[in-house]
Scaffold this motif. Structure first.
Motif, short mmCIF file in Angstrom:
data_model
loop_
_atom_site.label_atom_id
_atom_site.label_comp_id
_atom_site.label_asym_id
_atom_site.label_seq_id
_atom_site.Cartn_x
_atom_site.Cartn_y
_atom_site.Cartn_z
N ARG A 44 0.93 -1.39 0.01
CA ARG A 44 -0.01 0.09 0.02
C ARG A 44 0.91 1.22 0.01
NH1 ARG A 44 -2.94 -2.98 3.97
NH2 ARG A 44 -2.28 -1.55 5.56
N LEU A 45 2.02 1.27 0.72
CA LEU A 45 2.89 2.22 0.66
C LEU A 45 3.45 2.68 -0.53
CD1 LEU A 45 5.79 2.69 3.47
CD2 LEU A 45 6.18 3.24 0.88
N VAL A 46 3.83 1.74 -1.32
CA VAL A 46 4.24 1.91 -2.85
C VAL A 46 3.06 2.52 -3.69
CG1 VAL A 46 5.08 0.67 -4.70
CG2 VAL A 46 5.97 -0.14 -2.50
N VAL A 47 1.87 2.00 -3.41
CA VAL A 47 0.98 2.62 -4.36
C VAL A 47 0.80 4.34 -3.84
CG1 VAL A 47 -1.58 2.81 -4.67
CG2 VAL A 47 -0.24 0.62 -4.47
N ASP A 48 0.85 4.31 -2.58
CA ASP A 48 0.55 5.75 -2.04
C ASP A 48 1.70 6.75 -2.55
OD1 ASP A 48 -1.89 5.15 -0.95
OD2 ASP A 48 -0.88 4.85 1.06
N LEU A 49 2.89 6.13 -2.65
CA LEU A 49 4.16 6.81 -3.03
C LEU A 49 4.10 7.03 -4.49
CD1 LEU A 49 6.74 8.21 -2.64
CD2 LEU A 49 7.80 5.96 -2.79
N LEU A 50 3.91 6.10 -5.24
CA LEU A 50 3.93 6.24 -6.83
C LEU A 50 2.52 7.15 -7.33
CD1 LEU A 50 4.53 2.73 -8.04
CD2 LEU A 50 6.07 4.71 -7.79
N VAL A 51 1.69 7.23 -6.44
CA VAL A 51 0.45 7.98 -6.94
C VAL A 51 0.68 9.53 -6.41
CG1 VAL A 51 -2.08 8.71 -6.43
CG2 VAL A 51 -1.53 6.50 -6.76
N GLY A 52 1.37 9.57 -5.20
CA GLY A 52 1.84 10.86 -4.89
C GLY A 52 2.78 11.51 -5.75
#
Length: 228
Positions: free
Chosen positions: A92-100
């Motif tokens: 989930r962290l990877v998703v949040d970072l890439l979206v950010g």
């Protein structure tokens, strides 16, 4: 001055030379000419040697140094928290970072792409832009061991199998020199993000961190004082 065993003090030749100069004032600059006095007038209770040129630092430079120190400490805390998190949380962290960072469109769309079962070394794909004109394959490893060339070769092979041209390999550990050299030499574009870079990107894009205090560094507005 010297203190003989009798308990009386007598002036030294160096002291007589000092008095012969008839200084108008005794200040810090004058005392620093005498090593024994300069040492006694600069108590150091930290046990650390002062940084060269620290007295010459401007307020802006001192502020930058303090910011860098705080950021470095925060990055260490962030990376440690990531390593202690569960694999599901890391995904989930990877998703949040890439979206950010502007990839993947919305978080909902990105969440469907990342975090599924690995497909030949690929953890998922994410849109390079909101329109989905191109995709990026992602591999995320919450590791302690160094990621070597074999892992990057496997990832590159998986990209070729998917006819993908771009990939991002994210790890909480580090990459070996051979792994970085291989990634830089192949035609397929593979970006390697190690633990240190991961923590820095999280700080830059506000993932897993919160603003504690904000300081506005202002300057005089000379235009305001111009009499038109």
């Amino acid at each position: 001055m010297e203190a003989p065993q009798s308990g009386l003090f007598r002036i030294t030749d160096r002291g007589r030379q000092f008095l012969a100069e008839k200084p108008s004032a005794i200040d810090r600059e004058l005392l620093e000419r005498f090593e024994e006095l300069a040492t006694s007038t600069k108590p150091n209770t930290t046990g650390l040697k002062p940084s060269p040129g620290i007295e010459e630092a401007t307020p802006e430079e001192a502020l930058q140094e303090a910011y860098d120190t705080l950021r470095g400490a925060l990055a260490g805390d962030v990376l440690e928290a990531v390593k202690e998190a569960s694999p599901e949380f890391f995904e989930r962290l990877v998703v949040d970072l890439l979206v950010g960072m502007g990839y993947g469109g919305s978080r909902r769309e990105a969440g469907k792409a990342i975090g599924r079962s690995g497909d030949e070394g690929i953890d998922g794909t994410i849109k390079e832009d909101p329109l989905g004109l191109d995709v990026i394959c992602v591999q995320a490893k919450r590791w302690e061991a160094t990621v070597g060339r074999p892992q990057i070769q496997k990832f590159a092979g998986a990209l070729a199998g998917q006819k993908a041209r771009k990939g991002v390999f994210i790890t909480t550990s580090s990459f070996s020199r051979e792994a970085r050299q291989y990634a830089a030499a192949i035609v397929t574009k593979i970006i390697l993000i190690d633990g240190t870079q991961l923590a820095g990107l999280m700080i830059d894009h506000g993932v897993g961190v919160a603003i504690e205090e904000t300081f506005a560094l202002k300057r005089i507005d000379t235009d305001y004082f111009t009499d038109d």
